[in-house]
Scaffold this motif. Structure first.
Motif, PDB file in Angstrom:
ATOM      1  N   VAL A   1       0.849  -1.183   0.000  1.00 25.30           N
ATOM      2  CA  VAL A   1       0.000   0.000   0.000  1.00 25.30           C
ATOM      3  C   VAL A   1       0.887   1.235   0.000  1.00 25.30           C
ATOM      4  N   SER A   2       0.681   2.103  -0.964  1.00 21.19           N
ATOM      5  CA  SER A   2       1.493   3.312  -1.055  1.00 21.19           C
ATOM      6  C   SER A   2       0.710   4.572  -0.709  1.00 21.19           C
ATOM      7  N   ARG A   3      -0.621   4.466  -0.743  1.00 16.02           N
ATOM      8  CA  ARG A   3      -1.413   5.664  -0.493  1.00 16.02           C
ATOM      9  C   ARG A   3      -2.832   5.282  -0.088  1.00 16.02           C
TER      10      ARG A   3
ATOM     11  N   VAL B   1      -8.754  13.405   3.025  1.00 11.60           N
ATOM     12  CA  VAL B   1      -7.648  13.238   3.962  1.00 11.60           C
ATOM     13  C   VAL B   1      -6.780  12.086   3.466  1.00 11.60           C
ATOM     14  N   THR B   2      -5.508  12.360   3.236  1.00  7.25           N
ATOM     15  CA  THR B   2      -4.562  11.333   2.812  1.00  7.25           C
ATOM     16  C   THR B   2      -3.812  10.817   4.034  1.00  7.25           C
ATOM     17  N   LEU B   3      -3.818   9.507   4.238  1.00  2.65           N
ATOM     18  CA  LEU B   3      -3.254   8.901   5.442  1.00  2.65           C
ATOM     19  C   LEU B   3      -1.854   8.348   5.200  1.00  2.65           C
ATOM     20  N   THR B   4      -1.012   8.467   6.221  1.00  2.00           N
ATOM     21  CA  THR B   4       0.292   7.818   6.194  1.00  2.00           C
ATOM     22  C   THR B   4       0.085   6.310   6.252  1.00  2.00           C
ATOM     23  N   CYS B   5       0.769   5.563   5.421  1.00  6.87           N
ATOM     24  CA  CYS B   5       0.492   4.117   5.362  1.00  6.87           C
ATOM     25  C   CYS B   5       1.747   3.268   5.344  1.00  6.87           C
ATOM     26  N   GLU B   6       2.853   3.763   5.891  1.00  3.58           N
ATOM     27  CA  GLU B   6       4.076   2.970   5.935  1.00  3.58           C
ATOM     28  C   GLU B   6       4.730   3.081   7.301  1.00  3.58           C
TER      29      GLU B   6
ATOM     30  N   GLU C   1       6.025   2.666  11.243  1.00  2.13           N
ATOM     31  CA  GLU C   1       5.396   2.852  12.541  1.00  2.13           C
ATOM     32  C   GLU C   1       4.361   3.972  12.534  1.00  2.13           C
ATOM     33  N   GLU C   2       4.431   4.851  11.560  1.00  2.00           N
ATOM     34  CA  GLU C   2       3.498   5.972  11.482  1.00  2.00           C
ATOM     35  C   GLU C   2       2.243   5.628  10.678  1.00  2.00           C
ATOM     36  N   GLU C   3       2.082   4.357  10.304  1.00  3.23           N
ATOM     37  CA  GLU C   3       0.902   3.954   9.541  1.00  3.23           C
ATOM     38  C   GLU C   3      -0.372   4.282  10.307  1.00  3.23           C
ATOM     39  N   LEU C   4      -1.323   4.893   9.634  1.00  2.00           N
ATOM     40  CA  LEU C   4      -2.608   5.247  10.225  1.00  2.00           C
ATOM     41  C   LEU C   4      -3.684   4.343   9.651  1.00  2.00           C
ATOM     42  N   MET C   5      -4.588   3.886  10.511  1.00  2.00           N
ATOM     43  CA  MET C   5      -5.599   2.935  10.056  1.00  2.00           C
ATOM     44  C   MET C   5      -6.948   3.579   9.767  1.00  2.00           C
ATOM     45  N   GLY C   6      -7.092   4.869  10.064  1.00  2.00           N
ATOM     46  CA  GLY C   6      -8.379   5.461   9.741  1.00  2.00           C
ATOM     47  C   GLY C   6      -8.568   6.849  10.310  1.00  2.00           C
ATOM     48  N   VAL C   7      -9.756   7.400  10.034  1.00  4.58           N
ATOM     49  CA  VAL C   7     -10.149   8.733  10.474  1.00  4.58           C
ATOM     50  C   VAL C   7     -11.392   8.602  11.346  1.00  4.58           C
ATOM     51  N   GLN C   8     -11.392   9.295  12.483  1.00  8.29           N
ATOM     52  CA  GLN C   8     -12.561   9.380  13.354  1.00  8.29           C
ATOM     53  C   GLN C   8     -13.035  10.829  13.306  1.00  8.29           C
ATOM     54  N   PHE C   9     -14.326  11.084  13.179  1.00 10.98           N
ATOM     55  CA  PHE C   9     -14.754  12.468  12.999  1.00 10.98           C
ATOM     56  C   PHE C   9     -16.210  12.673  13.369  1.00 10.98           C
ATOM     57  N   VAL C  10     -16.536  13.928  13.589  1.00 13.60           N
ATOM     58  CA  VAL C  10     -17.915  14.396  13.669  1.00 13.60           C
ATOM     59  C   VAL C  10     -17.988  15.646  12.801  1.00 13.60           C
ATOM     60  N   LEU C  11     -19.181  16.115  12.543  1.00 10.98           N
ATOM     61  CA  LEU C  11     -19.382  17.322  11.738  1.00 10.98           C
ATOM     62  C   LEU C  11     -20.149  18.349  12.557  1.00 10.98           C
ATOM     63  N   ARG C  12     -19.879  19.613  12.307  1.00 12.31           N
ATOM     64  CA  ARG C  12     -20.645  20.685  12.947  1.00 12.31           C
ATOM     65  C   ARG C  12     -20.906  21.777  11.933  1.00 12.31           C
ATOM     66  N   ASN C  13     -21.922  22.611  12.239  1.00 13.00           N
ATOM     67  CA  ASN C  13     -22.133  23.759  11.364  1.00 13.00           C
ATOM     68  C   ASN C  13     -21.121  24.846  11.705  1.00 13.00           C
TER      69      ASN C  13
ATOM     70  N   TYR D   1      -9.398   1.578   7.896  1.00 20.57           N
ATOM     71  CA  TYR D   1      -8.799   0.492   7.142  1.00 20.57           C
ATOM     72  C   TYR D   1      -8.304  -0.544   8.145  1.00 20.57           C
ATOM     73  N   SER D   2      -8.088  -1.777   7.675  1.00 18.54           N
ATOM     74  CA  SER D   2      -7.432  -2.760   8.521  1.00 18.54           C
ATOM     75  C   SER D   2      -5.969  -2.370   8.666  1.00 18.54           C
ATOM     76  N   SER D   3      -5.393  -2.706   9.813  1.00 24.11           N
ATOM     77  CA  SER D   3      -3.979  -2.422  10.019  1.00 24.11           C
ATOM     78  C   SER D   3      -3.132  -3.445   9.283  1.00 24.11           C
ATOM     79  N   GLY D   4      -1.845  -3.209   9.266  1.00 25.36           N
ATOM     80  CA  GLY D   4      -0.930  -4.157   8.640  1.00 25.36           C
ATOM     81  C   GLY D   4      -1.030  -4.184   7.137  1.00 25.36           C
ATOM     82  N   ASN D   5      -1.380  -3.038   6.532  1.00 24.68           N
ATOM     83  CA  ASN D   5      -1.466  -2.940   5.071  1.00 24.68           C
ATOM     84  C   ASN D   5      -2.499  -3.881   4.464  1.00 24.68           C
TER      85      ASN D   5
END
Length: 403
Positions: free
Chosen positions: A80-82, A169-174, A176-188, A209-213
């Protein structure tokens, strides 16, 4: 701004849509908008969901780009590169994305590294940032535009365009800094209205995303239920865990096991997950008490109920006997409702008979208060240590050796 520019450039036929769309109803504009995009070999649409945002909709798209792993020594491989999460909504009021990222587990909320912040992002706390969503227009061929929707005509007579807002949002995927997802809420824009995921118990929106690529997103109703209970609530105790485990065993294991049309493998898989959860609890890896006091009789009742549920599964479903034997080892035998309270009351009687005052700082009083608020299997070991301490002429070394 062309929303297509937020998604990877080379795209082919469309991605797979998960639950959350319009069901049997006619596809909404957001359904059509999402399905208008596609995938190519290196630009794969992993997940696509439509979620409600008030009276409007939110399209959550998760993309993943792969490339050849030049460091692989055992043969050609890809890595996974991106990864990119694209959020699009047709909400008419200006929205702000309040978000964090997950690195180690789906429910985690961490401050995103500044390198992945979209334009206009500002930090609002030690764990959250906010990004205004970008207003734009989404244009579809007139033949596929949603019937009856309010549109604005574009310069192209064969297109109909609708106001949208989006953010990517583009996530780091390589490494120790690999990110598995985004958590969010929305507001006006003025913060008077906040939007959460009403399809999942009014919790935070998640795009994991699942961890471990791995390429498959995390999606397991049973696991998510356990994670929400353990991680999201401000209060939690061993009693609540036992009650939830009993309920989940009856719903996810007991019901499929009794249904001749259901797959027994699904029941075994659910039971295995619940066992792992209870095993973590018995090993003190999970909180036993958080901002809540439990009466001993309440804990003993919940413990006894869970024991009976597990024993019932052992008797009624032979394929589950191995896992239920392991499971019951993580739970004490419990007892009748009055027995838990009786233990606490008898400690109090011992104190009164021996003129031990109920004042802070006295060991017996502190143990009595623990028994009153959060009786646990550890109290058996504490009691045994106390008896050995007394038998050894009050030798503290004997007390600590037993513990």
């Amino acid at each position: 701004r062309d929303l297509r520019s937020l998604i990877f450039s080379a795209v082919g036929p469309g991605g797979e849509e998960e639950e959350g769309g319009a069901g049997s109803q006619a596809p909404s504009f957001m359904d059509r908008w999402g399905n208008n995009f596609s995938k190519a070999s290196n630009n794969k649409l992993i997940s696509q969901r439509i979620l409600p945002v008030g009276e409007f909709e939110l399209l959550v798209q998760m993309y993943q780009e792969n490339e050849q792993d030049t460091e692989a020594v055992s043969g050609p491989r890809t890595k996974v590169s991106r990864r990119r999460v694209v959020l699009t909504t047709n909400c008419i009021e200006d929205l702000v994305l309040h978000w964090g990222v997950a690195r180690d587990e789906p429910g985690q909320w961490l401050l995103p590294p500044a390198t992945i912040w979209p334009a206009g992002t500002t930090a609002v706390s030690h764990m959250s940032v906010e990004t205004p969503m970008v207003p734009s227009q989404g244009c579809l061929p007139a033949a596929t535009a949603a019937a009856g929707a309010t549109s604005s005509k574009s310069d192209d007579p064969d297109e109909e365009c609708y106001p949208l807002q989006t953010i990517a949002v583009t996530l780091t995927c390589e490494g120790e800094e690999e990110l598995m997802g985004v958590q969010f809420v929305l507001r006006n824009a003025d913060g008077t209205t906040w939007y959460k995921d009403t399809t999942d118990g009014n919790t935070n929106f998640r795009a994991n995303y699942s961890s471990g690529n791995a390429s498959r997103p995390v999606s397991d109703e049973l696991v998510q239920t356990i994670i929400r209970a353990e991680d999201v609530q401000n209060w939690w105790t061993l009693m609540h865990r036992f009650n939830l485990a009993s309920s989940l065993l009856e719903q996810k294991v007991g019901a499929p096991a009794k249904d001749p049309k259901a797959s027994m493998s699904a029941a075994v898989a659910a039971a295995s997950k619940i066992y792992v959860w209870l095993r973590y609890s018995s090993q003190r890896k999970l909180t036993w008490q958080r901002n809540y006091n439990v009466k001993p009789r309440e804990l003993s009742v919940s413990q006894a109920k869970l024991t009976r549920v597990i024993a019932g599964l052992y008797c009624s479903s032979p394929p589950l006997r191995d896992i239920t034997r392991l499971m019951i080892s993580t739970v004490g035998k419990g007892g009748q409702g009055g027995q838990g309270q009786q233990i606490r009351d008898e400690i109090l009687n011992i104190m009164h008979r021996n003129n031990i005052k109920e004042v802070k700082g006295i060991w017996m009083e502190e143990w009595h208060q623990k028994l009153h608020n959060n009786t646990s299997p550890d109290d058996v070991d504490i009691c045994e240590a106390l008896l050995k301490f007394i038998a050894a002429d009050c030798d503290m070394k004997v007390y600590w050796e037993h513990l």
